[in-house]
Design a protein around this motif. Structure first.
Motif, mmCIF file in Angstrom:
data_model
loop_
_atom_site.group_PDB
_atom_site.id
_atom_site.type_symbol
_atom_site.label_atom_id
_atom_site.label_comp_id
_atom_site.label_asym_id
_atom_site.label_seq_id
_atom_site.Cartn_x
_atom_site.Cartn_y
_atom_site.Cartn_z
ATOM 1 N N TRP A 78 0.837 -1.193 0.000
ATOM 2 C CA TRP A 78 0.000 0.000 0.000
ATOM 3 C C TRP A 78 0.876 1.249 0.000
ATOM 4 O O TRP A 78 1.855 1.331 0.740
ATOM 5 C CB TRP A 78 -0.914 0.007 1.221
ATOM 6 C CG TRP A 78 -1.816 1.197 1.287
ATOM 7 C CD1 TRP A 78 -1.627 2.336 2.005
ATOM 8 C CD2 TRP A 78 -3.059 1.358 0.602
ATOM 9 N NE1 TRP A 78 -2.675 3.211 1.809
ATOM 10 C CE2 TRP A 78 -3.572 2.632 0.958
ATOM 11 C CE3 TRP A 78 -3.788 0.549 -0.277
ATOM 12 C CZ2 TRP A 78 -4.777 3.109 0.466
ATOM 13 C CZ3 TRP A 78 -4.995 1.030 -0.764
ATOM 14 C CH2 TRP A 78 -5.483 2.291 -0.399
ATOM 15 N N ASP A 79 0.508 2.233 -0.824
ATOM 16 C CA ASP A 79 1.245 3.490 -0.915
ATOM 17 C C ASP A 79 0.253 4.627 -0.715
ATOM 18 O O ASP A 79 -0.650 4.825 -1.529
ATOM 19 C CB ASP A 79 1.933 3.600 -2.279
ATOM 20 C CG ASP A 79 2.823 4.812 -2.380
ATOM 21 O OD1 ASP A 79 2.286 5.939 -2.427
ATOM 22 O OD2 ASP A 79 4.066 4.649 -2.420
ATOM 23 N N GLU A 80 0.409 5.356 0.377
ATOM 24 C CA GLU A 80 -0.564 6.391 0.715
ATOM 25 C C GLU A 80 -0.515 7.570 -0.252
ATOM 26 O O GLU A 80 -1.548 8.197 -0.533
ATOM 27 C CB GLU A 80 -0.352 6.874 2.144
ATOM 28 C CG GLU A 80 -1.455 7.798 2.652
ATOM 29 C CD GLU A 80 -2.856 7.183 2.544
ATOM 30 O OE1 GLU A 80 -3.787 7.927 2.185
ATOM 31 O OE2 GLU A 80 -3.010 5.966 2.813
ATOM 32 N N GLU A 81 0.671 7.891 -0.783
ATOM 33 C CA GLU A 81 0.747 8.979 -1.763
ATOM 34 C C GLU A 81 -0.031 8.621 -3.034
ATOM 35 O O GLU A 81 -0.774 9.439 -3.576
ATOM 36 C CB GLU A 81 2.208 9.306 -2.114
ATOM 37 C CG GLU A 81 2.945 10.099 -1.066
ATOM 38 C CD GLU A 81 3.364 9.244 0.121
ATOM 39 O OE1 GLU A 81 3.411 8.001 -0.029
ATOM 40 O OE2 GLU A 81 3.628 9.808 1.188
ATOM 41 N N LEU A 82 0.151 7.384 -3.505
ATOM 42 C CA LEU A 82 -0.601 6.946 -4.676
ATOM 43 C C LEU A 82 -2.100 6.855 -4.363
ATOM 44 O O LEU A 82 -2.937 7.134 -5.225
ATOM 45 C CB LEU A 82 -0.077 5.595 -5.166
ATOM 46 C CG LEU A 82 1.277 5.620 -5.882
ATOM 47 C CD1 LEU A 82 1.738 4.194 -6.196
ATOM 48 C CD2 LEU A 82 1.219 6.447 -7.161
ATOM 49 N N ALA A 83 -2.439 6.472 -3.142
ATOM 50 C CA ALA A 83 -3.852 6.411 -2.763
ATOM 51 C C ALA A 83 -4.475 7.805 -2.784
ATOM 52 O O ALA A 83 -5.632 7.975 -3.201
ATOM 53 C CB ALA A 83 -3.997 5.779 -1.379
ATOM 54 N N ALA A 84 -3.721 8.817 -2.347
ATOM 55 C CA ALA A 84 -4.231 10.187 -2.387
ATOM 56 C C ALA A 84 -4.476 10.629 -3.823
ATOM 57 O O ALA A 84 -5.481 11.284 -4.129
ATOM 58 C CB ALA A 84 -3.249 11.128 -1.697
ATOM 59 N N ASP A 103 -3.053 12.612 -16.669
ATOM 60 C CA ASP A 103 -1.738 12.718 -17.288
ATOM 61 C C ASP A 103 -0.730 11.937 -16.451
ATOM 62 O O ASP A 103 -0.192 12.449 -15.469
ATOM 63 C CB ASP A 103 -1.343 14.192 -17.384
ATOM 64 C CG ASP A 103 0.068 14.389 -17.919
ATOM 65 O OD1 ASP A 103 0.578 15.517 -17.775
ATOM 66 O OD2 ASP A 103 0.657 13.435 -18.462
ATOM 67 N N ILE A 104 -0.467 10.680 -16.822
ATOM 68 C CA ILE A 104 0.425 9.824 -16.044
ATOM 69 C C ILE A 104 1.861 10.346 -16.093
ATOM 70 O O ILE A 104 2.590 10.297 -15.105
ATOM 71 C CB ILE A 104 0.357 8.373 -16.543
ATOM 72 C CG1 ILE A 104 -1.081 7.843 -16.426
ATOM 73 C CG2 ILE A 104 1.299 7.480 -15.731
ATOM 74 C CD1 ILE A 104 -1.636 7.843 -15.032
ATOM 75 N N GLY A 105 2.296 10.846 -17.231
ATOM 76 C CA GLY A 105 3.623 11.429 -17.316
ATOM 77 C C GLY A 105 3.783 12.595 -16.356
ATOM 78 O O GLY A 105 4.829 12.771 -15.715
ATOM 79 N N GLY A 106 2.723 13.391 -16.216
ATOM 80 C CA GLY A 106 2.760 14.499 -15.277
ATOM 81 C C GLY A 106 2.865 14.029 -13.836
ATOM 82 O O GLY A 106 3.534 14.654 -13.012
ATOM 83 N N GLU A 111 6.786 16.054 -7.236
ATOM 84 C CA GLU A 111 7.810 15.882 -6.202
ATOM 85 C C GLU A 111 7.429 14.792 -5.206
ATOM 86 O O GLU A 111 8.285 14.031 -4.745
ATOM 87 C CB GLU A 111 8.034 17.205 -5.474
ATOM 88 C CG GLU A 111 9.149 17.146 -4.436
ATOM 89 C CD GLU A 111 9.415 18.498 -3.804
ATOM 90 O OE1 GLU A 111 10.207 18.548 -2.849
ATOM 91 O OE2 GLU A 111 8.825 19.500 -4.263
ATOM 92 N N ASP A 112 6.135 14.696 -4.860
ATOM 93 C CA ASP A 112 5.726 13.709 -3.866
ATOM 94 C C ASP A 112 5.762 12.284 -4.408
ATOM 95 O O ASP A 112 5.630 11.327 -3.638
ATOM 96 C CB ASP A 112 4.340 14.035 -3.312
ATOM 97 C CG ASP A 112 3.278 14.125 -4.396
ATOM 98 O OD1 ASP A 112 3.631 14.377 -5.566
ATOM 99 O OD2 ASP A 112 2.090 13.951 -4.080
#
Length: 207
Positions: A78-84, A103-106, A111-112
Motif C-alpha cells: 500500500w502506498d498512501e501517496e498513490l492512494a491520495a 496525465d500519467i507522465g505528469g 515531487e511527492d
C-alpha cells in the motif's frame, strides 16, 4: 512506454451499468529524464475519504494481492501517496461525470512521487452502488486492466474509491514501481484470464 488501452461495457442489472476505462502505464529509464508534466497540472488536491471508501480501497488491495500470490508474483505494498492521487482522481471523474485517465507522465514529474520510475492506472465507474468485489472482478475480467493488476513490474499500489451523492461509484488504481526496485520490467503483454481467485461480487460497499 504505454500499455494498450481497452474498454469494456457490461450491463450488470436492469438499472446498473459498469464502465471500465482501459488502463495506461508509463515507465521512464532511471538514467533518463521524466516525461514533462502538463503545464499547469490539472490534478486536484487530495480528496478526503469516508470510512466506507477507505474500507473498499483496502479490500481491493487484498484482492489484488490474492491474485498476484496465486500467479507466483510478489504482493504490492500500500502506498498512501498513490492512494491520495487515486482518491483525487476518482472524485474528479465523479465531479465531471467523465470516465477518463489523467496525465500519467505528469504524475511522474510530481515531487511527492519522485521515488517512482513508473506508474500504471486503472479506472472504473458504476451508475449504482456495487461492492468492492465487483470493482476488482471487473478489472480482472478485462484484458487491458489485468495487465496492471498482475504485472510483475509493479510493487506499490494506491486505491481511491469515491461514492457520489447520486449513487454512482468511481474507483482508481494507481500502481507504482520504485526507482531501483529489483523487479522484472513492466510487462505490456496480456496475462491469461485464469486463474481468477477472487471473482465474488461481495465485500464492503458505500453503505
Amino acid at each position: 512506454m504505454t500499455a494498450g488501452r481497452r474498454c469494456a461495457l457490461a450491463a450488470v442489472a436492469a438499472l446498473l451499468t459498469v464502465l471500465l476505462g482501459g488502463c495506461v502505464a508509463v515507465e521512464v529509464p532511471v538514467s533518463g529524464p521524466a516525461p514533462e508534466a502538463a503545464a499547469p497540472t490539472s490534478t486536484p488536491p487530495p480528496a478526503e475519504a469516508s470510512a466506507a471508501e477507505r474500507e473498499m480501497a483496502r479490500d481491493i488491495l487484498d484482492r489484488v494481492n490474492d491474485e498476484r500470490t496465486e500467479r507466483g508474483l510478489a504482493p504490492v505494498e500500500w502506498d498512501e501517496e498513490l492512494a491520495a492521487v487515486a482518491r483525487s482522481w476518482s472524485a474528479e471523474m465523479a465531479r465531471t461525470g467523465q470516465l477518463r485517465h489523467q496525465d500519467i507522465g505528469g504524475l511522474l514529474a510530481r515531487e511527492d512521487l519522485s521515488d517512482l520510475q513508473g506508474i500504471g492506472e486503472n479506472v472504473f465507474q458504476s451508475t449504482g452502488p456495487v461492492p468492492a468485489g465487483t470493482i476488482h472482478a471487473g478489472w480482472m475480467r478485462s484484458d487491458g486492466h489485468r495487465v496492471n493488476v498482475v504485472n510483475p513490474g509493479w510493487n506499490r499500489l494506491g486505491v481511491g474509491v469515491h461514492c457520489a451523492e447520486n449513487g454512482s461509484v468511481w474507483a482508481t488504481q494507481e500502481f507504482g514501481r520504485t526507482i531501483g526496485a529489483d523487479l522484472p520490467a513492466v510487462a505490456t503483454t496480456t496475462p491469461p484470464p485464469e486463474p481468477l481467485v477472487r471473482p465474488e461480487d461481495d465485500g464492503p460497499t458505500c453503505g
